[in-house]
Design an enzyme around this catalytic site. Structure first.
Site, short mmCIF file in Angstrom:
data_model
loop_
_atom_site.label_atom_id
_atom_site.label_comp_id
_atom_site.label_asym_id
_atom_site.label_seq_id
_atom_site.Cartn_x
_atom_site.Cartn_y
_atom_site.Cartn_z
N GLU A 1 -0.20 -32.66 -15.00
CA GLU A 1 -0.86 -31.71 -14.10
C GLU A 1 -0.05 -30.45 -13.88
O GLU A 1 0.49 -30.20 -12.80
CB GLU A 1 -1.15 -32.37 -12.74
CG GLU A 1 -2.06 -33.56 -12.84
CD GLU A 1 -2.55 -34.04 -11.47
OE1 GLU A 1 -2.05 -33.55 -10.46
OE2 GLU A 1 -3.44 -34.90 -11.44
N GLU B 1 -5.80 -40.81 -14.73
CA GLU B 1 -5.74 -41.13 -13.29
C GLU B 1 -7.14 -41.03 -12.72
O GLU B 1 -7.86 -40.08 -12.99
CB GLU B 1 -4.86 -40.13 -12.50
CG GLU B 1 -3.39 -40.28 -12.69
CD GLU B 1 -2.58 -39.27 -11.87
OE1 GLU B 1 -3.06 -38.78 -10.83
OE2 GLU B 1 -1.45 -38.98 -12.29
C1 PNW Z 1 -2.25 -36.36 -8.60
N1 PNW Z 1 -5.47 -31.83 -5.17
O1 PNW Z 1 -2.00 -35.28 -7.77
C2 PNW Z 1 -0.89 -36.77 -9.11
O2 PNW Z 1 -0.79 -36.84 -10.52
C3 PNW Z 1 -0.36 -38.01 -8.48
O3 PNW Z 1 1.04 -38.01 -8.55
C4 PNW Z 1 -0.88 -38.14 -7.06
O4 PNW Z 1 -0.30 -39.18 -6.35
C5 PNW Z 1 -2.39 -38.32 -7.15
O5 PNW Z 1 -3.00 -37.29 -7.91
C6 PNW Z 1 -3.09 -38.42 -5.80
O6 PNW Z 1 -2.94 -37.25 -5.08
C7 PNW Z 1 -2.92 -34.49 -7.15
O7 PNW Z 1 -5.07 -31.20 -4.19
C8 PNW Z 1 -2.46 -33.72 -6.08
O8 PNW Z 1 -6.67 -31.70 -5.60
C9 PNW Z 1 -3.30 -32.85 -5.43
C10 PNW Z 1 -4.61 -32.74 -5.85
C11 PNW Z 1 -5.07 -33.50 -6.91
C12 PNW Z 1 -4.23 -34.37 -7.56
#
Ligand code: PNW
EC number: 3.2.1.21
Length: 457
Positions: free
Chosen positions: A167, A363
């Site tokens: 990401e 994921e």
């Molecule tokens: C992902 N948003 O992060 C990451 O790859 C993981 O490490 C994390 O724990 C998981 O999703 C859950 O949050 C994100 O703001 C962080 O849309 C923020 C966002 C999306 C994914």
């Protein structure tokens, strides 16, 4: 097919990341990452939580792998911590750091679980932040490639599924900002939007150089993937006009036009560049060729999506705001949009025009307000409902012939949810952080049944 049966070859898995589960931040020669430094400061994470102990997976990995085996997954996605392998970011390799992942991988393989290793899941070495501001510097890309060389040359005999960076937009656009203190480490205020775009451009270069490094040193044939979190544009209805509008909208989204397009097509999308104007990053001659490496699959992290409908404007589409009261899981951004998985997969084939490129859902999952009942169970029916609705749309993509090869639930266990600390739980295994006891939730047992029957139950 109404039974939601998956092909025999479908890969069922679960995912985690190093800083979110390992703990043991001072052991065996590891030095701090930017997340150690950031989370120790007041006001950065909820309750000032840090990953210092987290799930203590570093010491409990054997027990965790036994839980994976009992779940029935044959694929596990985890990340390798740069600051365990090269604690100063560049220079000497810490063999004790390698040893931990070597033991982890041997244990996984003894249970017939295939390791899928992400080489970078946000925990940059603090030493490189101190030296040159991590992703603000172009040097970071070459240092990443050198770290990749160290890892793949030592573990590449037993790990053959590599994911470069997780990401890119999250560890750049959420970590460097102009107008506010960013929510993610290193949390740097920069002077211009162009500087923010420069950080993600450097991360794209790291992906490209990382791919080259893997191919150069892997001792056996291997598979390489980039893991991205594209913005999923979902047609409000499946009328031909709304579908066309969702495709038109896709390259406008900054995470798509600015990350996935350069990596997959070799060009930032023209739609994004028009929007950015002078805020676009400086791109040196040859950069796009470096970034545009052949990869064997694309990993999609998808939790939600945005609804789009047809409109008579220059973009040929309109983003629709979620109405007040629209259902969401236990995160402000986690609106429930099950079709986002189907459309994410379909956009890779049709909108990016890569029908040949295998896709993994690397994921998908949700936070929920889990509680342990008096009898010691965790009944997370809302998570089961969420996962079930989403997985049905993966099945639809399979059924329609899109090349989706596997699914990794986020996450195997509750963990350090970045700026939300331990307050938000994404696991299908509950962690009691006082005792480190693991309790498989109802969703774990449900997922085990899906895997056993190879269908959505
Ligand atoms: C992902 N948003 O992060 C990451 O790859 C993981 O490490 C994390 O724990 C998981 O999703 C859950 O949050 C994100 O703001 C962080 O849309 C923020 C966002 C999306 C994914």
């Amino acid at each position: 097919m109404s039974s939601y049966q998956f092909p025999e070859t479908f890969e069922w898995g679960a995912a985690t990341a190093a800083y979110q589960i390992e703990g043991a931040v001072k052991e065996d020669g590891r030095k701090p990452s930017v997340w150690d430094t950031f989370s120790a400061k007041r006001g950065r994470t909820l309750n000032r939580d840090t990953g210092a102990i987290a799930c203590d997976h570093y010491h409990r990995y054997e027990q965790d792998i036994q839980l994976m085996a009992a779940l029935g997954i044959k694929h596990y996605r985890f990340s390798i911590s740069w600051c365990r392998i090269i604690p100063d970011g560049r220079g000497a390799v810490n063999e004790a750091g390698i040893d931990f992942y070597s033991r982890l991988v041997d244990c996984l393989r003894s249970y017939d679980i295939t390791p899928h290793a992400t080489l970078f899941h946000w925990d940059s070495p603090q030493a490189l932040e101190d030296r040159y501001g991590s992703w603000q510097s172009r040097e970071m890309a070459q240092d990443f490639a050198d770290y990749v060389t160290a890892v793949v040359s030592r573990l590449g005999d037993r790990i053959t599924n590599w994911m470069t960076l997780n990401e890119i937009s999250c560890f750049t656009h959420m970590s460097y900002d102009v107008n506010q203190t960013p929510k993610h480490a290193p949390g740097t205020r920069v002077k211009s939007k162009k500087q923010v775009w420069q950080t993600s451009h450097h991360a794209l270069l790291a992906h490209g150089l990382g791919c080259q490094a893997i191919r150069a040193v892997s001792p056996v044939p291997c598979l390489i993937s980039l893991v991205d979190n594209p913005g999923i544009t979902v047609p409000l209805t499946e009328s031909a006009d709304d579908i066309e509008a969702a495709k038109n909208a896709f390259p406008y989204h900054c995470g798509n036009g600015g990350i996935i397009y350069p990596a997959i097509t070799g060009e930032y999308s023209s739609q994004l560049l028009d929007q950015l104007g002078n805020d676009a990053p400086d791109i040196q001659v040859g950069d796009l060729d470096t970034i545009h490496q052949p990869i064997d699959s694309l990993g999609l992290n998808i939790y939600t999506g945005a609804y789009i409908r047809a409109a008579n404007n220059s973009q040929g589409c309109e983003w629709i705001d979620f109405p007040k009261g629209y259902p969401a899981m236990h995160m402000p951004w986690l609106q429930i949009v099950p079709e986002s998985l189907y459309w994410g997969i379909r956009h890779v084939s049709e909108t990016l025009d890569r029908p040949d490129l295998p896709v993994y859902i690397t994921e998908n999952g949700c936070a929920a307000q889990d509680e342990v009942t008096r009898s010691g169970e965790v009944i997370d029916s809302d998570r089961i409902l969420y996962l079930r609705q989403y997985l049905k749309t993966v099945h639809r993509a399979v059924d329609e012939g899109y090349p989706v090869r596997g699914y990794f639930v986020w996450s195997l266990m509750d963990n350090f949810e970045w700026s939300w600390g331990f307050d938000r739980r994404f696991g299908i295994i509950y962690i009691d952080y006082r005792t480190q006891k693991r309790i498989p939730k109802a969703s774990y047992h449900w997922y085990a049944e899906c895997i056993r029957q190879n269908r959505v139950v």
